[in-house]
Scaffold this active site. Sequence first.
Site, short mmCIF file in Angstrom:
data_model
loop_
_atom_site.label_atom_id
_atom_site.label_comp_id
_atom_site.label_asym_id
_atom_site.label_seq_id
_atom_site.Cartn_x
_atom_site.Cartn_y
_atom_site.Cartn_z
N SER A 159 -1.40 69.88 27.87
CA SER A 159 -0.55 69.93 26.68
C SER A 159 -1.26 70.42 25.42
O SER A 159 -0.60 70.80 24.47
CB SER A 159 0.05 68.55 26.43
N HIS B 281 4.86 68.22 31.13
CA HIS B 281 5.16 69.39 30.29
C HIS B 281 5.63 70.59 31.12
O HIS B 281 5.87 71.66 30.56
CB HIS B 281 3.93 69.79 29.46
N LYS C 296 10.72 64.62 27.89
CA LYS C 296 10.35 65.86 27.21
C LYS C 296 11.50 66.86 27.37
O LYS C 296 12.50 66.73 26.69
CB LYS C 296 8.99 66.33 27.70
C1 LIG Z 1 3.96 62.71 27.72
C2 LIG Z 1 3.18 62.61 28.95
C3 LIG Z 1 3.23 61.46 29.75
C4 LIG Z 1 4.00 60.24 29.34
O1 LIG Z 1 5.37 60.42 29.47
P1 LIG Z 1 6.38 59.48 28.67
O2 LIG Z 1 7.65 59.64 29.41
O3 LIG Z 1 6.43 59.95 27.27
O4 LIG Z 1 5.84 58.08 28.78
C5 LIG Z 1 2.51 61.45 30.93
N1 LIG Z 1 1.76 62.51 31.31
C6 LIG Z 1 1.67 63.62 30.56
C7 LIG Z 1 0.83 64.76 31.02
C8 LIG Z 1 2.36 63.71 29.35
O5 LIG Z 1 2.26 64.81 28.61
#
Ligand SMILES: *Cc1c(COP(=O)(O)O)cnc(C)c1O
Length: 397
Positions: free
Chosen positions: A186, A214, A244
């Site tokens: 990310s 992502h 996301k």
């Molecule tokens: C955002 C993210 C998470 C966590 O996800 P949430 O649903 O916001 O708890 C886990 N792994 C990665 C790679 C992320 O970018």
Amino acid sequence: MSSHTLEKFLNEQLSELKEKGLYNTIEPITGPNGPIITIDQRSLINLSSNNYLGLADHPQLIEAANQANKDYGVGAGAVRTINGTMDIHIELEEKLAKFKGTEAAIVFQSGFNCNMGAISAVMDRNDAILSDALNHASIIDGCRLSRAKIFAYNHNDMEDLERVAKEAKESGLYNKIMVITDGVFSMDGDLCLLDKIVEIAEKYDLITYVDDAHGSGVMGNGAGTVKHFGLQDKVDFQMGTLSKAIGVVGGYVAGKKNLIDYLKVKARPFLFSTSLTPGNAAACIKALELMSESEDLMSALWDKSAYLKEKLSEAGFDIGHSETPITPVMIGDENLTQTFSKRLNEEGVYAKSIVFPTVPLGTGRIRNMPTAAHTIEQLDQAVEIYTKVGRELGVIQ
Ligand SMILES: *Cc1c(COP(=O)(O)O)cnc(C)c1O
């Protein structure tokens, strides 16, 4: 009366964090997290959300959530394994499996606790986990919780992965060995080298786990990074988030039926934490329906991000080597990066600075997240502001 020890601890820690510039103040937004956000009664072009497809405030998702609130109430009332499993939770899991091209799927309340629950359900102190050095915090915590031996390999360095795989395998110390990686990283927007990872996994009999937070809704026509590489049959855990691109909240693992059956009796957040609310589940189902019906949102996302990248590049900015919509603008120095973000904000663009320790020292950057919902005019305006601030601070000529 509060504990004297706690008071002392908190005061010391907070002053130290503030001195080091590591104390973060949180600014609430009023209204939806769309392409324009309002903070402190100021409208800003928003380049910081993970709302890739603009689904977080999509009318059809709102309507689906409202209907579910009427039909099921606002809460699920229990954990999944008692009587907190509603038919819409099952429908969501079936739709997810179909969307990801797997036999089954299990849904958690967030991506974070999905990683905590799924990794530690399968791996234990007699196992080893090979983990990319830039993996997300929730992977790191999930690995720690499992008590398996952790071998971090250098980011996307396949020679280093093979070295630790060989070392772990030949030691004869571990019952099971897992390789775990983000699908999309990310901070830079680069992809894991999944074809090579799968090759090494086959050679050393590794369990494969891809966190595609992502990548889902973004890569592989929405189905994710594993689909992008055409390796759906070769990856054991396709983990993802519903918070996301899907725009709501929740996490999941998609995989073989026996894996999902096992997680449903062993993953502790599934057993001991109340299930996703009915409104969330219904909104996620609607998001998956929209994504399966048409690729318009995905194409809009890629078009807008290509546009932003091209314009920032033309303006003279270094935008790194992203392979996804994530668009970093590389600044370097930590203080300059923070000033840059602050000046953007003053001029009307909300884009967060990302500095050490989230990324290596000297590689400070502003991370931009264009979405399908941005208009070309908004992106043009953002680039204009970027150019003004960039010249002012000597980042571009
Ligand atoms: C955002 C993210 C998470 C966590 O996800 P949430 O649903 O916001 O708890 C886990 N792994 C990665 C790679 C992320 O970018």
